[in-house]
Design an enzyme around this catalytic site. Structure first.
Site, short mmCIF file in Angstrom:
data_model
loop_
_atom_site.label_atom_id
_atom_site.label_comp_id
_atom_site.label_asym_id
_atom_site.label_seq_id
_atom_site.Cartn_x
_atom_site.Cartn_y
_atom_site.Cartn_z
N HIS A 1 -1.93 -5.54 1.59
CA HIS A 1 -3.22 -6.21 1.42
C HIS A 1 -2.95 -7.60 0.88
O HIS A 1 -2.02 -7.79 0.09
CB HIS A 1 -4.11 -5.45 0.42
CG HIS A 1 -5.32 -6.27 0.01
ND1 HIS A 1 -6.45 -6.33 0.76
CD2 HIS A 1 -5.50 -7.12 -1.04
CE1 HIS A 1 -7.31 -7.16 0.18
NE2 HIS A 1 -6.75 -7.66 -0.91
N GLU B 1 -9.52 -10.59 -7.36
CA GLU B 1 -8.53 -9.53 -7.16
C GLU B 1 -7.39 -9.60 -8.18
O GLU B 1 -6.91 -8.56 -8.64
CB GLU B 1 -7.99 -9.59 -5.73
CG GLU B 1 -9.06 -9.22 -4.71
CD GLU B 1 -8.56 -9.20 -3.29
OE1 GLU B 1 -9.29 -8.70 -2.42
OE2 GLU B 1 -7.44 -9.69 -3.02
N LYS C 1 0.83 -1.21 0.00
CA LYS C 1 0.00 0.00 0.00
C LYS C 1 0.88 1.27 0.00
O LYS C 1 2.09 1.18 0.20
CB LYS C 1 -0.93 -0.04 1.22
CG LYS C 1 -1.89 -1.25 1.21
CD LYS C 1 -2.84 -1.22 2.40
CE LYS C 1 -3.79 -2.40 2.36
NZ LYS C 1 -4.84 -2.31 3.42
N TYR D 1 -12.34 -2.42 -3.54
CA TYR D 1 -12.84 -2.61 -2.17
C TYR D 1 -14.36 -2.53 -2.09
O TYR D 1 -14.91 -2.23 -1.03
CB TYR D 1 -12.23 -1.55 -1.24
CG TYR D 1 -10.82 -1.87 -0.77
CD1 TYR D 1 -10.53 -3.02 -0.04
CD2 TYR D 1 -9.76 -0.99 -1.02
CE1 TYR D 1 -9.25 -3.31 0.41
CE2 TYR D 1 -8.47 -1.27 -0.57
CZ TYR D 1 -8.22 -2.43 0.15
OH TYR D 1 -6.96 -2.72 0.60
N ASN E 1 -1.95 -0.11 6.94
CA ASN E 1 -1.41 -1.40 7.42
C ASN E 1 -0.49 -2.08 6.40
O ASN E 1 -0.41 -3.30 6.36
CB ASN E 1 -2.54 -2.31 7.91
CG ASN E 1 -3.51 -2.68 6.81
OD1 ASN E 1 -3.39 -2.19 5.68
ND2 ASN E 1 -4.45 -3.54 7.11
P1 CMP Z 1 -7.13 -4.87 3.81
O1 CMP Z 1 -6.58 -6.20 4.17
O2 CMP Z 1 -6.61 -4.21 2.59
O3 CMP Z 1 -8.73 -4.98 3.68
C1 CMP Z 1 -9.58 -3.91 3.89
C2 CMP Z 1 -8.88 -2.72 4.46
O4 CMP Z 1 -9.72 -1.80 5.11
C3 CMP Z 1 -7.93 -3.18 5.55
O5 CMP Z 1 -6.85 -3.89 5.02
C4 CMP Z 1 -7.60 -1.87 6.23
O6 CMP Z 1 -6.66 -1.12 5.48
C5 CMP Z 1 -8.96 -1.18 6.14
N1 CMP Z 1 -9.73 -1.34 7.40
C6 CMP Z 1 -10.25 -2.46 7.90
N2 CMP Z 1 -10.90 -2.23 9.05
C7 CMP Z 1 -10.78 -0.91 9.27
C8 CMP Z 1 -11.23 -0.05 10.28
N3 CMP Z 1 -11.95 -0.49 11.32
N4 CMP Z 1 -10.93 1.25 10.17
C9 CMP Z 1 -10.22 1.71 9.13
N5 CMP Z 1 -9.76 0.94 8.13
C10 CMP Z 1 -10.03 -0.36 8.20
#
Ligand code: CMP
Length: 138
Positions: free
Chosen positions: A115, A126, A9, A49, A112
């Site tokens: 993904h 995906e 990311k 998403y 984070n």
């Molecule tokens: P990812 O694994 O890419 O899948 C969905 C993404 O949404 C996740 O990683 C985070 O980046 C984001 N995400 C999931 N839960 C939350 C949350 N409670 N608040 C903000 N972002 C979130």
């Protein structure tokens, strides 16, 4: 042999840890079968998403995903989906296990670093969202 989609990311690219993330995949038996950088449009991020479109964090998540370049990868290997998820750690870095990518580098549940597809159907969707078959080596 299984395939999964991985994204480094914008926060991972900004932190200059593309090599470190790829190293962890390769060191743990995953092969890079396709790789490219991209700057996602808002529409692309929203489509990717779409499953989260009703969530309160959807707007912020798609803003974040368009805040800079990302690295898109197809990873291949035995149990690639589960292996990738294990290496990433829990979505929330505060809950991620020691030694995982998110525990070591992520700042928040949204920012984070990586993904990864969460199952075979998601992986199929995906991978085809970002790659044509001819872009994936065999
Ligand atoms: P990812 O694994 O890419 O899948 C969905 C993404 O949404 C996740 O990683 C985070 O980046 C984001 N995400 C999931 N839960 C939350 C949350 N409670 N608040 C903000 N972002 C979130």
């Amino acid at each position: 042999m299984e395939r999964t989609l991985s994204i480094i990311k914008p926060d991972g690219v900004r932190k200059n840890i593309i090599g470190e993330v790829v190293r962890r995949f390769e060191k743990n038996g995953l092969k890079v079968a396709a790789m490219k950088m991209a700057e996602l449009s808002k529409k692309e991020a929203e489509g990717f998403y779409a499953v989260h479109s009703a969530r309160p964090f959807f707007g912020s998540l798609t803003e974040f995903m368009t805040s800079g370049p990302v690295v898109l990868m197809v990873l291949e290997g035995d149990n690639a989906i589960a292996k990738n998820r294990e290496l990433m750690g829990a979505t929330d870095p505060a809950k991620a296990a020691e030694g995982t990518i998110r525990k070591d580098f992520a700042d928040s549940i949204e920012s984070n670093i990586v993904h990864g597809s969460d199952g075979p159907d998601t992986a199929k969707f995906e991978i085809s969202y970002f790659f044509s078959e001819t872009e994936i080596v065999r």
